[in-house]
Enzyme design. Structure first.
Site, PDB file in Angstrom:
ATOM      1  NE  ARG A  71      -3.875   0.566   1.800  1.00 33.53           N
ATOM      2  CZ  ARG A  71      -5.106   0.543   2.292  1.00 33.53           C
ATOM      3  NH1 ARG A  71      -5.372   1.184   3.407  1.00 33.53           N
ATOM      4  NH2 ARG A  71      -6.069  -0.104   1.682  1.00 33.53           N
ATOM      5  CG  HIS A 116      -8.203  -0.109  -3.227  1.00 34.36           C
ATOM      6  ND1 HIS A 116      -7.411  -1.196  -2.883  1.00 34.36           N
ATOM      7  CD2 HIS A 116      -8.889   0.212  -2.098  1.00 34.36           C
ATOM      8  CE1 HIS A 116      -7.600  -1.483  -1.612  1.00 34.36           C
ATOM      9  NE2 HIS A 116      -8.491  -0.654  -1.105  1.00 34.36           N
ATOM     10  CD  GLN A 174     -12.747  -1.892  -1.486  1.00 33.09           C
ATOM     11  OE1 GLN A 174     -11.954  -1.838  -0.558  1.00 33.09           O
ATOM     12  NE2 GLN A 174     -13.977  -2.352  -1.336  1.00 33.09           N
ATOM     13  CG  ASP A 217     -13.329   6.383  -1.840  1.00 32.90           C
ATOM     14  OD1 ASP A 217     -13.205   6.208  -0.620  1.00 32.90           O
ATOM     15  OD2 ASP A 217     -12.339   6.390  -2.631  1.00 32.90           O
ATOM     16  CB  CYS A 269     -13.809   1.222  -0.607  1.00 30.84           C
ATOM     17  SG  CYS A 269     -13.579   3.007  -0.432  1.00 30.84           S
ATOM     18  NE  ARG A 296     -10.121  -5.554  -0.237  1.00 27.74           N
ATOM     19  CZ  ARG A 296      -9.445  -4.542   0.300  1.00 27.74           C
ATOM     20  NH1 ARG A 296     -10.080  -3.497   0.797  1.00 27.74           N
ATOM     21  NH2 ARG A 296      -8.113  -4.536   0.307  1.00 27.74           N
TER      22      ARG A 296
HETATM   23  N1  NVA Z   1      -9.920   6.619  -1.648  1.00 26.67           N
HETATM   24  C1  NVA Z   1      -9.620   6.136  -0.314  1.00 26.67           C
HETATM   25  C2  NVA Z   1      -9.828   4.654  -0.248  1.00 26.67           C
HETATM   26  C3  NVA Z   1      -9.522   4.017   1.085  1.00 26.67           C
HETATM   27  C4  NVA Z   1      -9.702   2.544   1.082  1.00 26.67           C
HETATM   28  C5  NVA Z   1      -8.205   6.496   0.033  1.00 26.67           C
HETATM   29  O1  NVA Z   1      -7.332   6.431  -0.836  1.00 26.67           O
HETATM   30  O2  NVA Z   1      -7.960   6.880   1.195  1.00 26.67           O
HETATM   31  N1   CP Z   2     -11.213  -0.455   1.897  1.00 28.72           N
HETATM   32  C1   CP Z   2      -9.969  -0.526   2.397  1.00 28.72           C
HETATM   33  O1   CP Z   2      -8.990  -0.771   1.672  1.00 28.72           O
HETATM   34  O2   CP Z   2      -9.900  -0.360   3.732  1.00 28.72           O
HETATM   35  P1   CP Z   2      -8.576  -0.124   4.581  1.00 28.72           P
HETATM   36  O3   CP Z   2      -8.040   1.218   4.190  1.00 28.72           O
HETATM   37  O4   CP Z   2      -9.007  -0.184   6.015  1.00 28.72           O
HETATM   38  O5   CP Z   2      -7.604  -1.211   4.244  1.00 28.72           O
END
Ligand code: NVA
Ligand code: CP
Length: 312
Positions: free
Chosen positions: A107, A134, A137, A227, A267, A295
């Site tokens: 990540r 992502h 997801q 989101d 998400c 997931r």
């Molecule tokens: N768009 C959000 C998704 C989190 C799972 C982010 O990047 O923080």
């Molecule tokens: N949806 C998602 O990826 O959640 P987290 O940021 O908690 O991993």
């Protein structure tokens, strides 16, 4: 001996949704169904395989589900939290972790970091969210729609909100799987044009629409997705963004303009009273916790198809 087999993904990595073929995406959802309904068949499928999890940003779902996925398949995991290139270049991190692990899940703040890990690592690299995509997801989300409606062909997903990483992955993965997608964003927050073009070129049997009209987007939709307005690493211009996104909040009123059997998707994590409301999150047709559960199952399927030792 384990009697089950599964197909392999031709690409080495999942840097983004673009690394799968349409057929592989469909096979992955089919395998997700198998591992969800018969988890005992896969308990030793990845025995003695190890994943390195690298997190530059916080996580609840992704961390739990990758750790549990590999453990429930017979493998194990090492987790590192912090900037990947804080002490040495990304290419050196890749060439260390690949010596100890059979796969890397990352990540990252920037997509370039995922791409560089993949370039320098001989083991598969999986994007666990970057500033562009992502993919894990989107696969779980499309599985959630398939689970709810029985099949994907003919379905429509409306995404209302920020045209950012989650919207990008949904555009590509919906197009691959023959699901119509309408993305409604305020002007200036549209998804990247090259990603919209990629989705359009993949969508042989479905429609790709980008609009600033949220009501038009949700009309006829089987799923209404949103989101956060402030993604991790993008927490700037609070007042301006809040003003710009306010008409795009998924309220009950907007949600009820979709089909009467439509599900609400997010998400997570969600900010109640920003991008959506408590009433929608808690609505009887909210599928947000199904997405979270899925997931786990979808990532098991992904790990099997990227790292599994047996071929179909
Ligand atoms: N768009 C959000 C998704 C989190 C799972 C982010 O990047 O923080
Ligand atoms: N949806 C998602 O990826 O959640 P987290 O940021 O908690 O991993």
């Amino acid at each position: 001996m384990n009697p089950v087999t599964w197909p392999r993904i031709a690409a080495k990595n999942l840097r983004s949704d673009l690394d799968l073929t349409n057929e592989e995406a469909a096979q992955l959802l089919e395998l997700t169904e198998q591992v969800k309904t018969r988890p005992e068949d896969y308990r030793t499928a990845l025995s003695s395989l190890y994943l390195g999890l690298l997190f530059e940003k916080p996580s609840l779902r992704t961390r739990f589900t990758f750790e549990l996925a590999i453990k429930q398949l017979g493998g194990d995991v090492v987790v590192q939290v912090g900037r990947i290139n804080e002490r040495e270049p990304v290419k050196d991190v890749a060439r260390n972790v690949e010596r100890w692990c059979d796969g890397i899940v990352a990540r990252t703040l920037y997509q370039e970091t995922v791409d560089e890990l993949a370039r320098y690592s001989r083991v598969p690299v999986i994007n666990a969210l970057s500033d562009r995509y992502h993919p894990c997801q989107a696969l779980a989300d499309l599985y959630t729609m398939r689970e709810r409606f029985g099949a994907l062909k003919g379905l429509k997903l409306a995404f209302v909100g920020d045209g950012f990483n989650v919207a990008h992955s949904l555009l590509i993965t919906c197009a691959r799987l023959g699901v119509d997608i309408s993305v409604a964003t305020p002007r200036g927050y549209e998804p990247k044009p090259e990603i919209v073009r990629a989705a359009e070129s993949l969508a042989t049997s479905s429609k790709v629409v980008v609009t600033d009209d949220a009501s038009a987007a949700v009309k006829g939709a089987h799923g209404v997705y949103t989101d956060v307005w402030f993604s991790m690493g993008e927490e700037t211009n609070y007042e301006q963004r809040t003003r710009d996104f306010a008409p795009y909040r998924v309220t009950e009123e907007l949600f009820l303009q979709a089909r009467t059997d439509a599900i609400f998707l997010h998400c997570l994590p969600a900010k109640r009273n920003e991008e959506t409301t408590d009433a929608v999150m808690e609505h009887e047709r909210s599928a947000v916790f199904d997405q979270s559960e899925n997931r786990l199952h979808a990532q098991k399927a992904l790990l099997l198809m990227l790292m599994g030792q047996r071929e179909a």
